[in-house]
Design a protein around this motif. Structure first.
Motif, PDB file in Angstrom:
ATOM      1  N   UNK A   1       0.814  -1.225   0.000  1.00  0.00           N
ATOM      2  CA  UNK A   1       0.000   0.000   0.000  1.00  0.00           C
ATOM      3  C   UNK A   1       0.838   1.262   0.000  1.00  0.00           C
ATOM      4  N   UNK A   2       0.139   2.354  -0.349  1.00  0.00           N
ATOM      5  CA  UNK A   2       0.685   3.696  -0.263  1.00  0.00           C
ATOM      6  C   UNK A   2      -0.107   4.456   0.788  1.00  0.00           C
ATOM      7  N   UNK A   3       0.551   5.376   1.458  1.00  0.00           N
ATOM      8  CA  UNK A   3      -0.122   6.274   2.385  1.00  0.00           C
ATOM      9  C   UNK A   3       0.403   7.678   2.099  1.00  0.00           C
ATOM     10  N   UNK A   4      -0.507   8.608   1.837  1.00  0.00           N
ATOM     11  CA  UNK A   4      -0.125   9.987   1.555  1.00  0.00           C
ATOM     12  C   UNK A   4      -0.779  10.875   2.616  1.00  0.00           C
ATOM     13  N   UNK A   5       0.059  11.584   3.369  1.00  0.00           N
ATOM     14  CA  UNK A   5      -0.426  12.466   4.432  1.00  0.00           C
ATOM     15  C   UNK A   5       0.041  13.887   4.132  1.00  0.00           C
ATOM     16  N   UNK A   6      -0.894  14.830   4.193  1.00  0.00           N
ATOM     17  CA  UNK A   6      -0.557  16.249   4.032  1.00  0.00           C
ATOM     18  C   UNK A   6      -0.857  16.980   5.328  1.00  0.00           C
ATOM     19  N   UNK A   7       0.061  17.862   5.711  1.00  0.00           N
ATOM     20  CA  UNK A   7      -0.107  18.699   6.898  1.00  0.00           C
ATOM     21  C   UNK A   7      -0.062  20.147   6.440  1.00  0.00           C
ATOM     22  N   UNK A   8      -1.045  20.923   6.889  1.00  0.00           N
ATOM     23  CA  UNK A   8      -1.083  22.352   6.627  1.00  0.00           C
ATOM     24  C   UNK A   8      -1.017  23.070   7.971  1.00  0.00           C
ATOM     25  N   UNK A   9      -0.121  24.031   8.104  1.00  0.00           N
ATOM     26  CA  UNK A   9       0.056  24.765   9.349  1.00  0.00           C
ATOM     27  C   UNK A   9      -0.159  26.254   9.088  1.00  0.00           C
ATOM     28  N   UNK A  10      -1.122  26.832   9.791  1.00  0.00           N
ATOM     29  CA  UNK A  10      -1.422  28.255   9.643  1.00  0.00           C
ATOM     30  C   UNK A  10      -1.133  28.938  10.973  1.00  0.00           C
ATOM     31  N   UNK A  11      -0.241  29.922  10.931  1.00  0.00           N
ATOM     32  CA  UNK A  11       0.165  30.623  12.152  1.00  0.00           C
ATOM     33  C   UNK A  11      -1.013  31.351  12.782  1.00  0.00           C
TER      34      UNK A  11
END
Length: 114
Positions: A102-112
């Motif tokens: 399998x593949x796992x794709x994780x995105x993180x967005x950080x807003x100050x």
């Protein structure tokens, strides 16, 4: 608001976030084989662990985390994101992790937090 900064000033550290995400994925999926019945549990656990670990850093950010798990079948997967934000403080990272099934794709967005 000053207590949030307490030596943590600067822009989002994507390398640090990458390491957190990789550890979370390994902790949830590890060496397991792909299982359709476990995907919902895995994705929920991965995003919750990532958020918990990111928030524990005590940095002045709001976080958004997405996760996709896909069985390796030879099919293609394309993702993209675009953000309109303060590039000096805000940031994002995307981690692509895989094992033999399998593949796992994780995105993180950080807003100050201003």
């Amino acid at each position: 608001m000053e207590e949030f900064h307490n030596g943590n000033e600067g822009s989002f550290n994507s390398e640090e976030a990458d390491n957190i995400v990789k550890e979370c994925i390994e902790g949830v999926v590890g060496a397991d084989d792909y299982s359709q019945s476990l995907v919902n549990k895995w994705t929920a656990s991965i995003v919750e662990r990532c958020l918990t670990q990111l928030v524990k850093q005590g940095k002045p950010y709001k976080y958004m985390v997405t996760c996709a798990v896909m069985q390796k079948t030879g099919a293609g997967l394309h993702t993209a994101n675009s953000c309109y934000w303060d590039t000096t403080m805000d940031g994002s990272c995307t981690v692509r992790w895989e094992n033999r099934t399998m593949y796992c794709v994780v995105s993180v967005f950080a807003v100050a937090i201003a």
